[in-house]
Design a protein around this motif. Sequence first.
Motif, PDB file in Angstrom:
ATOM      1  N   SER A  49       0.852  -1.190   0.000  1.00 40.59           N
ATOM      2  CA  SER A  49       0.000   0.000   0.000  1.00 40.59           C
ATOM      3  C   SER A  49       0.885   1.237   0.000  1.00 40.59           C
ATOM      4  CB  SER A  49      -0.906  -0.001   1.236  1.00 40.59           C
ATOM      5  OG  SER A  49      -1.600   1.227   1.344  1.00 40.59           O
ATOM      6  N   VAL A  50       0.782   2.056  -1.054  1.00 43.25           N
ATOM      7  CA  VAL A  50       1.596   3.272  -1.179  1.00 43.25           C
ATOM      8  C   VAL A  50       0.702   4.486  -0.972  1.00 43.25           C
ATOM      9  CG1 VAL A  50       3.112   4.628  -2.669  1.00 43.25           C
ATOM     10  CG2 VAL A  50       3.156   2.128  -2.785  1.00 43.25           C
ATOM     11  N   GLN A  51       1.046   5.318  -0.003  1.00 41.18           N
ATOM     12  CA  GLN A  51       0.249   6.499   0.321  1.00 41.18           C
ATOM     13  C   GLN A  51       1.133   7.735   0.371  1.00 41.18           C
ATOM     14  OE1 GLN A  51      -1.238   4.824   4.051  1.00 41.18           O
ATOM     15  NE2 GLN A  51      -3.306   4.833   3.188  1.00 41.18           N
ATOM     16  N   GLY A  52       0.489   8.903   0.351  1.00 45.52           N
ATOM     17  CA  GLY A  52       1.211  10.168   0.393  1.00 45.52           C
ATOM     18  C   GLY A  52       0.759  11.068  -0.739  1.00 45.52           C
ATOM     19  N   GLU A  53       1.030  12.362  -0.606  1.00 47.96           N
ATOM     20  CA  GLU A  53       0.696  13.324  -1.662  1.00 47.96           C
ATOM     21  C   GLU A  53       1.813  13.292  -2.701  1.00 47.96           C
ATOM     22  OE1 GLU A  53      -0.276  17.205  -0.277  1.00 47.96           O
ATOM     23  OE2 GLU A  53      -1.514  16.472   1.377  1.00 47.96           O
ATOM     24  N   SER A  59       3.266   5.916  -7.952  1.00 46.93           N
ATOM     25  CA  SER A  59       3.199   4.787  -7.021  1.00 46.93           C
ATOM     26  C   SER A  59       3.954   3.580  -7.565  1.00 46.93           C
ATOM     27  CB  SER A  59       1.735   4.408  -6.763  1.00 46.93           C
ATOM     28  OG  SER A  59       1.051   5.457  -6.122  1.00 46.93           O
ATOM     29  N   ARG A  83      13.050   1.069   3.490  1.00 43.66           N
ATOM     30  CA  ARG A  83      12.912   2.528   3.502  1.00 43.66           C
ATOM     31  C   ARG A  83      14.013   3.182   2.683  1.00 43.66           C
ATOM     32  NH1 ARG A  83      15.600   5.615   6.655  1.00 43.66           N
ATOM     33  NH2 ARG A  83      15.964   3.963   8.190  1.00 43.66           N
ATOM     34  N   VAL A  95      10.438   8.537   4.053  1.00 41.65           N
ATOM     35  CA  VAL A  95       9.564   7.370   3.891  1.00 41.65           C
ATOM     36  C   VAL A  95       9.292   6.735   5.244  1.00 41.65           C
ATOM     37  CG1 VAL A  95       9.284   5.103   2.799  1.00 41.65           C
ATOM     38  CG2 VAL A  95      10.506   6.924   1.591  1.00 41.65           C
ATOM     39  N   SER A  96       8.035   6.374   5.473  1.00 39.94           N
ATOM     40  CA  SER A  96       7.654   5.624   6.662  1.00 39.94           C
ATOM     41  C   SER A  96       7.057   4.296   6.210  1.00 39.94           C
ATOM     42  CB  SER A  96       6.622   6.421   7.476  1.00 39.94           C
ATOM     43  OG  SER A  96       6.130   5.645   8.553  1.00 39.94           O
ATOM     44  N   SER A 106       2.747  -1.326   4.428  1.00 40.36           N
ATOM     45  CA  SER A 106       2.176   0.013   4.256  1.00 40.36           C
ATOM     46  C   SER A 106       3.303   1.039   4.135  1.00 40.36           C
ATOM     47  CB  SER A 106       1.275   0.357   5.444  1.00 40.36           C
ATOM     48  OG  SER A 106       0.723   1.646   5.300  1.00 40.36           O
ATOM     49  N   TYR A 108       4.327   5.054   3.408  1.00 40.68           N
ATOM     50  CA  TYR A 108       3.885   6.456   3.310  1.00 40.68           C
ATOM     51  C   TYR A 108       5.075   7.301   2.857  1.00 40.68           C
ATOM     52  CZ  TYR A 108       1.395  10.770   4.187  1.00 40.68           C
ATOM     53  OH  TYR A 108       0.771  11.983   4.023  1.00 40.68           O
ATOM     54  N   THR A 110       6.765  10.954   1.682  1.00 36.56           N
ATOM     55  CA  THR A 110       6.749  12.419   1.703  1.00 36.56           C
ATOM     56  C   THR A 110       7.739  12.919   0.661  1.00 36.56           C
ATOM     57  OG1 THR A 110       6.248  12.440   4.075  1.00 36.56           O
ATOM     58  CG2 THR A 110       7.083  14.486   3.106  1.00 36.56           C
TER      59      THR A 110
END
Length: 248
Positions: A49-53, A59, A83, A95-96, A106, A108, A110
Motif C-alpha cells: 500500500s503506497v500512500q502520500g501526496e 506509485s 525505507r 519514507v515511513s 504500508s 507512506y 513524503t
Amino acid sequence: MAAEQRLRSVNFWSGVVVLCLTIAGALVGIYQLNEVLTDEQQVPLAELSVQGELHYTASEEVRQALTAEPLGSFFTADVDDLRRRVEQLPWVQKVSIRKVWPDKLSVYVTEHKPVAMWNGDRLINQHQEVFRADITRADSSLPQLFGPENAVKETWKEFNRVQQMLEVNGFQIRALRLTERFAVNVVLAQGIEIKLGREATLERIKRFIDVFPSIVEHEKSKNNEIDTVDLRYDTGAAVAWREAKSES
C-alpha cells in the motif's frame, strides 16, 4: 531395600529420558517454526500500500524500488532497508514503512516540495535542503538562487528578506545571487538587474523603489530599456541601459 533403589534409579533415568525428548521436541518445533516464519512462500508480503501526496513520484516507481530486490517474508523483511530503497528515488524526501498483519506492507511517502532552483542544476526544498532531480518537472516560475554551496540557508533567507520588501511594491524576483563575500545581486521578473552589495540591503531596496519612477520616465524618453541599477553607493544609483527591442 535394593528393589527400592532400583525403582528410584529407573524413575530417575526415565525422567532424564523424558526431559531430553521434551527438549529435543521443543528444538525441532522451534526449528520448524523458524523455517515457516522465514519462508517467503509460507508468510509472504502479498500486498503493498503506497500512500502520500505524490506529485512527482508515481506509485509504481515506489513499488519497483521496493521489489528490485527480494522483500523477505513478513517476519524477516528489514523495514530500514526497504525505507532506504524508496528514499533513493530523486523526488522522495522521507519514507515511513510499517508491516500490517498478516501480509501487508504500508508505505507512506513524503516528497520534496521545491521552493527554488539552486545553482542552475539542483533544487531547494521546503526545509532548505538541496536535492537533485529533474528540474524540468519543477514549476518554471520558481526563483533561481545562486550562492556558495555552504550557504544555502543564508541565500534562501536573503531571498525572502529582499522579496518580501519588493513584492509589496509590485516587483518579483526572478533570480538572486549571493557571492562568496555575501554581496547580493537580484534580477527582477522584467529582466532588470539590481546590484545591492553587502551592506544596508533593505535601505538600498527602498532607495530603488523611490527612484524607480524617475528611471522609468527616462527610459520612455530615450527609448531605452533598463539593464542594471547599481545601488552600491551611499546615495543615488547608477543605471545602465540597453537598446529597446524594435517591435516587428
